[in-house]
Structure formats: C-alpha cells, structure tokens
Motif scaffolding. Structure first.
Motif, short mmCIF file in Angstrom:
data_model
loop_
_atom_site.label_atom_id
_atom_site.label_comp_id
_atom_site.label_asym_id
_atom_site.label_seq_id
_atom_site.Cartn_x
_atom_site.Cartn_y
_atom_site.Cartn_z
N ARG A 1 -0.20 9.89 13.38
CA ARG A 1 1.20 9.60 13.72
C ARG A 1 1.34 9.54 15.23
O ARG A 1 0.90 10.44 15.95
N ASP B 1 3.12 12.51 16.96
CA ASP B 1 2.29 13.71 17.00
C ASP B 1 1.28 13.63 18.13
O ASP B 1 1.06 14.60 18.86
N SER C 1 2.98 14.14 21.42
CA SER C 1 3.31 15.55 21.63
C SER C 1 2.10 16.33 22.14
O SER C 1 2.23 17.20 23.00
N ARG C 2 0.93 16.00 21.63
CA ARG C 2 -0.28 16.71 22.05
C ARG C 2 -0.63 16.39 23.50
O ARG C 2 -1.11 17.25 24.24
N ARG D 1 5.44 23.91 16.86
CA ARG D 1 4.77 22.74 17.42
C ARG D 1 4.72 21.61 16.39
O ARG D 1 4.92 20.44 16.71
N LEU D 2 4.42 21.95 15.13
CA LEU D 2 4.38 20.93 14.09
C LEU D 2 5.76 20.32 13.88
O LEU D 2 5.89 19.11 13.69
N SER E 1 6.48 18.01 16.70
CA SER E 1 5.70 16.79 16.54
C SER E 1 6.37 15.85 15.53
O SER E 1 6.47 14.64 15.75
N SER E 2 6.85 16.42 14.42
CA SER E 2 7.54 15.62 13.41
C SER E 2 8.82 15.03 13.98
O SER E 2 9.17 13.88 13.71
N THR F 1 7.93 12.16 16.27
CA THR F 1 7.52 10.99 15.47
C THR F 1 8.74 10.25 14.95
O THR F 1 8.79 9.01 14.96
N ARG G 1 -4.31 22.52 18.85
CA ARG G 1 -3.94 21.15 18.50
C ARG G 1 -4.70 20.14 19.35
O ARG G 1 -5.13 19.09 18.85
#
Length: 592
Positions: free
Chosen positions: A111, A114, A117-118, A188-189, A192-193, A196, A308
């Motif tokens: 994605r 995501d 974000s990293r 963090r997840l 990220s979502s 996205t 991550r």
C-alpha cells in the motif's frame, strides 16, 4: 535493543558523533552535581558562619559552571543532531533503494500510504531516538548513579531510607513500557491505514466525484480516523494511569527525606546545608526516574518504527541475479524468445498460465488475444523476469533468462503498458526517461512515429510542457502516444505493446500501426490487444483462455475456423460483415 543492533550498520560509520554526544552530555550531567555542593557551602560556610566574603567567589563559580555546562549541552545537541541526520539519510537511501529492487510480487499487495508512512514518520522517530533519545537514556543512568554516590557521601543511612520507594517507581515505569509498546505498534498501523486512505482518495478524486461518492469516502476516512483516535485515547489512558502512580512514589521519597532528614538536623547529625544539598540531589534522581516514562515512550516509538522499517529492508527479493548471471552484449542480442512449457501462479492461487509454448523468431510479431484474466499480461511479465516461473523455462537467444542479469535483460526490452504512467515533468523528459545524451532530433523522430509530435507542438511550451502529476494534463490517448515514443527511443530488441493503442481512436491507431511497421523491423514484438486490427499482421497469434493457449496461428487461418478468434472477429466487424453479406460478399472478402 535487538532493533537498534540491526540498525547499527546505518550509523556506526559516524559512531564518533555518538560517543562525543554522550561524553558531552556526561560532562554536563557531572557539572550539574556542582550545584548541590555549592548550595551546601553557601548555607554552612557563608550564611551560618556569616562568612559573606566567599559569596562572590561562589557566584563566579556558578557562572563558570553554567557557561561550561551550556557549552557541553550545545556540543551534545550538535553531535547528536549530526548523528541522527546521518542515520536518517542512510536509512532513507537504503529504503528507497530497496523499493526500487523489490519484485513485482511485493507491489501486488503493498500500500502506497503505508510505504510513505515508513519513509517519513517512522524514520523521524528513529532519527530522534538515535540522535538524542539514546544519549538521554544514558544520561538518566548517569544522573541516578552520580546522584546516589554523592548522597551516600553525605549520609548513607538517609540515602537508603530515601531511596526505598525508588524500586516501585522503576517497576511502574517498566510496566508502563510493556503496555505502551503494543499500543504504539497499533497506532503506527492505524496511521498507515489513515495515510493510505488519504493517498487513494487524492489519487482517485475524479473517480470519486464522477460517482458522487464523496459521502462514502468521508465515512470510510472517518472509520479509519476513529481507529486512530481510539488508539491515541488508549495510549493516553495508559499515561493517565501510570504517571500519577510514578509521581506518588517519587513524592513518597521526598516526604521520607524531609521527615528523616529533618530529624537528623534537629539531633545534630546533619547540617542544614547537607540537608539542602540532599534535597537537591534527591530531585536529581527523581527527575530522571520520573521522566523515565517519557524516555521509554521515545524508545518504544522508535522501536516500533524500527521494526516497520526493518520489515521493509528485510523483505526478500524474489527475482535476483544468480551468482553466475551474465550481462548481454547489446550488439549480439537477436531477440529470439522461447517459452518452453511455462507454468506460473501468483502465490497460492490457481495457475495464471499453464504449459505455454512459444517460439518467437528474431524480428517476428507475436499477438496475444484473450479475455480479462486469460494470462496475456502474465506472459509479458514473465518475459521481463518480473516473476520466477514455477515450471518450464524462458530463453532469450538460447540462454535461460534466469542466467541473465535482470537489468541487462530489461535493458533489451521496451514496454508500453495499458495503464500509462507519466512523471510530473516535461514531455521531453518523459520521452527520454532513463536515457542519457539523447538529442532533440531523436526525441522528435520517435514522437512522429508515435503520432505525438503534432499535438505536442500545439501546446504552449511544446516539448517543454509540464504534464502534471501522473500526466493529468493530457488525455488518455495523448499519454499513450508519449509512452509509445518513450519505448521507441529505447531502441529495444524486444518491443512489448500491452494494449498500447486502447486509448486512441481507430484512425490514430491505424496511423500508429503504420509507424510501427518501420519500428518493428529487426525487433521481436509482442502485441497484447483486444482489437483484431492490431493483430492481423502478426506472424503468430496466441488466443488464451484461463491461462491456456486454445488457438494459435495467423489471422487468415484463425478467422477461417470456428473458435474464440472467429467469434471476436465477428463481433468487432459485425456491421462490415452484414454489409458484405448483403452485397453477396464472403468472409474472405471482408478480410481482404
């Protein structure tokens, strides 16, 4: 700390910055211990004994200590900042390079939000901890150690009594860390979502508006935002639960100090100056332990971010050069492509192509026809070595493509994809993408072959026109023609046209096809198309259905026998066939 050990290679070259940063912070910490001693001297030797002549000396000493401490803290920030920025620079380059070489299989499920974000938020968290947080953790240990030693030199009995509540403070802080780390991972997840969702909405805003789905997108974003908010609230609740507890244990130590220390002063076993110095030192210890949650917070955030980033860096590359892979010599490449019983499946799914056999002679034109999901694009991607075949082999000029370096192989292949992608740059740069020392004459030549020169010259800035993000300033047909010109400029031995004229009208398609006749000479060409008109001159046409070849041959042979190809032909040329039938013509006459 395992995460930090894995990240060590990205900053160890500049480890001198780390050590200098920690040394400067340690000196600044040690200088801070001078204050309690000066306070003790001020009370016991100056005020109590009325020896006010030493006060100016004490003031100058404090001034000198303050200046030196400030300088050490400046150096700590300077070296820490250099270290953190170097780490972020190295990690960012490594991540971007990894993204360039990850296989198509990874991007099938990745994605964009995501990954963004990293490379932004996660990298920033790592930079801050390595640059400053790690030294601050060390400083915490130094402050507690130095402070405890000085307290013991004043009164070991009072020190032991005062520090009795400290283990409870440490236990609470460690318990807090064990709860907050999973919370930050989930946060963090969720972020990220959320990222996205924003990226997809901005990219597909025209689709959203054309379907009047703005409320749906708002609702979808709100759900993800709600998840992020819930995680933030949960993390805040942990802070609210544990920090008062840690503050309680810290203040218990102060209460014990005042009660026991005050009694010792009354009894005469401790001076007022020693008690004042002790009181200053206890905060020298409590402060770091009280703030241990903050440092643990930074550590857990950087740890979650590091995991991550390392997950990305440790992603396996499915398609890699073998140890003895060779480089192709461009002048010796003929373009003879052979598929020998090739079978391939995406992951654990059913086979996308099964038992594909194909012998494309140098300079030949191979057509691929079939419905959606029939395996046409898969065959092309396998030829590009985007995936490893499960069974069989693919050879170029008699050499298995697995034994050819991927970059060298793809250097001999030019592809025009069905979904055209253009960079946010000028038309000139898009056509000459990846090519060095390309003359304007060459760019214009291929643009004319792709029937793009005329509409380019009609634009205000001609070939210097900026097309905008993903080529939004151009129509679908214009983008495809620029993509065709880009492929032709590469001068490949193998040319792949993946439904390359789907976005242009029939007249323009005919003009482009006429230009292709010159370009195809001496090149092996693969044409994926839904229009019979694009395939009728192919040397061999493969008709695919559910990954298998159900018909193969030349155009005239295939329309003469019942089958999928004849069915498609009748649908596309229904009006012309009807007119010919009314005039007494035959199917053969229609073909002619």
């Amino acid at each position: 700390m395992n995460v930090l050990r894995q990240l060590q290679g990205f900053f160890w070259e500049k480890r001198s910055y780390l050590f200098l940063s920690m040394l400067c912070l340690a000196i600044a910490t040690a200088l801070g211990l001078v204050y309690p001693q000066l306070l003790k001297v001020l009370i016991d030797d100056a005020i109590k004994l009325e020896n006010y002549g030493i006060v100016p000396q004490l003031a100058l000493t404090v001034l000198g200590v303050v200046i030196l401490k400030a300088f050490m803290q400046f150096l700590h920030g300077f070296f820490g900042g250099r270290l953190g920025n170097y780490l972020a620079y190295s990690l960012r380059n490594a991540c971007y390079e990894k993204l360039q070489f990850l296989s198509f299989r990874y991007y099938d499920t990745a994605r964009t939000g995501d990954l963004m974000s990293r490379l932004t938020g996660d990298l920033e968290a790592i930079r801050m901890f390595i640059g400053f947080g790690f030294a601050q953790l060390l400083n915490l240990v130094l402050m507690v150690t130095f402070g405890s030693i000085m307290m013991f030199t004043i009164s070991w009995q009072l020190t032991l009594v005062t520090l009795v509540a400290m283990p409870f403070l440490v236990v609470a802080a460690l318990k807090f860390e064990s709860r907050i780390h999973p919370a930050f991972q989930e946060m963090r997840l969720a972020l990220s979502s959320l990222t996205t969702a924003v990226q997809e909405n901005i990219t597909g805003v025209r689709t959203v508006k054309s379907f009047a789905r703005e409320p749906h997108e708002v609702e979808k974003f709100s759900e993800r935002n709600e998840r992020y908010k819930t995680n933030q609230i949960f993390a805040s609740s942990l802070w609210a639960r544990y920090f008062p507890m840690m503050e309680l244990f810290a203040n218990i130590s102060v209460v014990i100090l005042l009660a026991v220390g005050g009694g010792m002063v009354i009894k005469g076993s401790m001076t007022v100056g020693e008690l004042a110095a002790f009181f200053t030192l206890i905060w020298y210890i409590i402060g770091p332990l009280w703030g241990i949650g903050f440092h643990i917070n930074n550590y857990t955030q950087s740890k979650a971010s590091g995991e991550r980033v390392l997950e990305l860096l440790n992603q396996p590359i499915d398609v890699e050069d073998r140890e003895r892979a060779v480089d192709l010599v461009p002048s010796e490449v003929k373009g003879h492509v052979v598929f020998d019983n090739v079978t391939f499946a995406y992951g654990n799914k059913m086979a996308a192509v099964k038992d594909i056999n194909l012998d494309a002679r140098p300079g030949s034109v191979i057509g691929l026809l079939g419905g959606t999901g029939s395996g046409k694009s898969t065959i092309i991607q396998l030829l590009m070595h985007a995936y490893n075949v499960n069974q069989g082999s693919i050879k170029l000029d008699g050499v298995n493509i697995n034994d050819i370096k991927v970059r060298s192989l793809r250097g001999q292949i030019a592809t025009v994809f069905q979904e055209t992608f253009l960079f946010s740059s000028s038309i000139r740069n898009n056509i000459s993408y990846g090519m060095k020392n390309v003359s304007m004459e060459e760019i214009i030549r291929v643009a004319k072959l792709a029937k793009a020169h005329e509409f380019i010259m009609e634009m205000k800035d001609g070939y210097d026109t900026i097309v905008g993000e993903r080529g939004m300033g151009l129509s679908g047909g214009q983008k495809q023609r620029i993509a065709i010109a880009r492929a032709l400029l590469k001068d490949p031995k193998i040319l792949i046209l993946d439904d390359a004229t789907s976005a242009v009208d029939m007249e323009t398609e005919h003009e482009i096809q006429s230009g292709f006749q010159e370009v195809m000479n001496g090149r092996t060409t693969f044409i994926i198309a839904h229009r019979i008109s694009s395939l009728r001159h192919a040397d061999e046409i493969l008709v695919l259905d559910e990954g298998s070849v159900v018909q193969r041959g030349k155009h005239n042979d295939l329309i003469a026998v019942p089958g999928p190809y004849q069915d498609v032909y009748k649908i596309q040329y229904a009006d012309l066939i009807a007119k010919q039938a009314q005039s007494g013509g035959t199917q053969g006459q229609v073909q002619a």
